[in-house]
Write a protein that holds these residues in place. Structure first.
Motif, short mmCIF file in Angstrom:
data_model
loop_
_atom_site.label_atom_id
_atom_site.label_comp_id
_atom_site.label_asym_id
_atom_site.label_seq_id
_atom_site.Cartn_x
_atom_site.Cartn_y
_atom_site.Cartn_z
N ALA A 28 -8.67 37.27 35.02
CA ALA A 28 -7.80 37.96 34.06
C ALA A 28 -8.33 37.83 32.63
N GLU A 29 -8.84 36.67 32.27
CA GLU A 29 -9.33 36.46 30.90
C GLU A 29 -10.57 37.31 30.62
N THR A 61 -7.21 48.34 33.30
CA THR A 61 -7.75 47.12 33.90
C THR A 61 -6.74 46.58 34.92
N THR A 117 -17.24 43.60 34.89
CA THR A 117 -17.16 42.70 33.73
C THR A 117 -18.46 41.92 33.51
N LEU A 158 -11.40 40.02 32.08
CA LEU A 158 -10.98 41.43 32.11
C LEU A 158 -10.32 41.83 30.79
N ALA A 159 -9.45 40.96 30.28
CA ALA A 159 -8.77 41.24 29.01
C ALA A 159 -9.77 41.30 27.86
N ALA A 160 -10.73 40.37 27.85
CA ALA A 160 -11.74 40.36 26.79
C ALA A 160 -12.60 41.61 26.85
N LYS A 218 -11.73 44.54 28.09
CA LYS A 218 -10.92 45.69 27.67
C LYS A 218 -10.92 45.79 26.15
N THR A 219 -10.75 44.66 25.47
CA THR A 219 -10.77 44.66 24.01
C THR A 219 -12.12 45.14 23.48
#
Length: 234
Positions: A35-36, A56, A10, A38-40, A42-43
Motif C-alpha cells: 500500500a505504501e 490504484t 511500482t 502504491l500510494a507513493a 500515485k503521488t
C-alpha cells in the motif's frame, strides 16, 4: 484520453512503462501488494501529469480473484481500457529438479495467468470498439531457455505463445498485440548482484520501445520486439 492497465507497475519495467504512458497523457490503473509503495507511486505520477486519472488498487496480481477485482475497479473508474501491459513477473533462480513443490503454480500464476485473465476480461470490449493494444512482457528466456531458471523459462515461453494466439485472434478486429522480449534488464531481479548498468538494458529502454510501438499508425503492428544488451546477455 486513453486508459491503460498495468500489472507489476511500482518497480522496474512496469514503473518505467507507467511513467512513460503518464507523460503521453494516458490514464493509468495499477495494482501492487504494498500500500505504501502504491500510494507513493500515485503521488509521483500525479506530479508528472496532473491532468490524468490514476487508479490504484492494493492487490496481489497473482491471485485470480484479486486480479479480477482490480480489473473491475479499473473499468469502473476509467471506462473502456484501451491498453493492457502484462508486466507482472517473478524470476526464481532454480532448476526444475530442485524446485520447491509449490513453486510451479506460484510462477504460473505470476508470469502467465494474469495475461490470460486480463485478455479474457477486456478482450471482447476491445473487439466491440475495434481498437486496443496489448503488450505482453516476455523474456529472452522464452527463446533461449535458462536451465538455472527452468520454470521461469517455461512460463515466459508459454506467455509468448499466448501472445501469438491473442494476436491471431485479434488481428481481424484491428486490436494490436505485441510481445516485448527483453534480455538482461536492470530490475529488482538483480538486487544484491554486482552488475554494470552500462552493459544492461534499462527499464526506460523497454518503456521507450513500448511508447514508440504504441504511437505507430493504426495500420501498423509490431508482432514482437527483442531488446538485448549490446555486449550480450549478462
Amino acid at each position: 484520453m486513453k486508459n491503460a492497465i498495468i500489472t507489476g507497475a511500482t518497480k522496474g519495467m512496469g514503473r518505467a512503462i507507467a511513467i512513460a504512458f503518464a507523460k503521453e497523457n494516458v490514464n493509468i490503473a495499477v495494482c501492487a501488494r504494498g500500500a505504501e509503495d502504491l500510494a507513493a507511486f500515485k503521488t509521483e505520477l500525479q506530479i508528472i501529469n496532473p491532468q490524468i486519472k490514476i487508479v490504484t488498487v492494493v492487490a496481489d496480481g497473482s491471485d485470480r480473484d484479486q486480479l479480477i477485482s482490480f480489473a473491475e475497479t479499473a473499468q469502473r473508474e476509467l471506462g473502456s481500457i484501451n491498453i493492457i501491459v502484462n508486466n507482472l513477473g517473478m524470476y526464481p533462480p532454480s532448476s526444475i529438479l530442485d524446485d520447491e513443490k509449490t513453486l510451479f503454480l506460484k510462477v504460473v500464476n505470476t508470469n502467465l495467468m494474469p495475461a490470460y485473465e486480463l485478455y479474457r476480461f477486456f478482450g471482447k470490449s476491445m473487439v466491440s470498439v475495434g481498437e486496443g493494444h496489448i503488450f505482453n512482457i516476455c523474456s529472452i528466456a522464452a527463446l533461449d531457455p535458462v536451465p538455472e531458471a527452468g520454470i521461469y523459462s517455461v512460463t515466459k515461453a508459454a506467455l509468448l505463445s499466448l501472445n501469438n494466439v491473442m494476436r491471431l485472434e485479434m488481428e481481424q478486429y484491428g486490436v494490436k498485440v505485441t510481445a516485448v522480449i527483453p534480455g538482461s534488464t536492470l530490475t529488482d531481479s538483480w538486487k544484491g548482484i554486482a552488475v554494470d548498468k552500462n552493459k544492461m538494458v534499462l527499464p526506460e529502454d523497454v518503456a521507450s520501445a513500448i511508447i514508440n510501438i504504441y504511437k505507430m499508425s493504426a495500420g501498423a503492428n509490431v508482432d514482437q520486439i527483442i531488446i538485448k544488451p549490446v555486449y550480450g546477455q549478462v
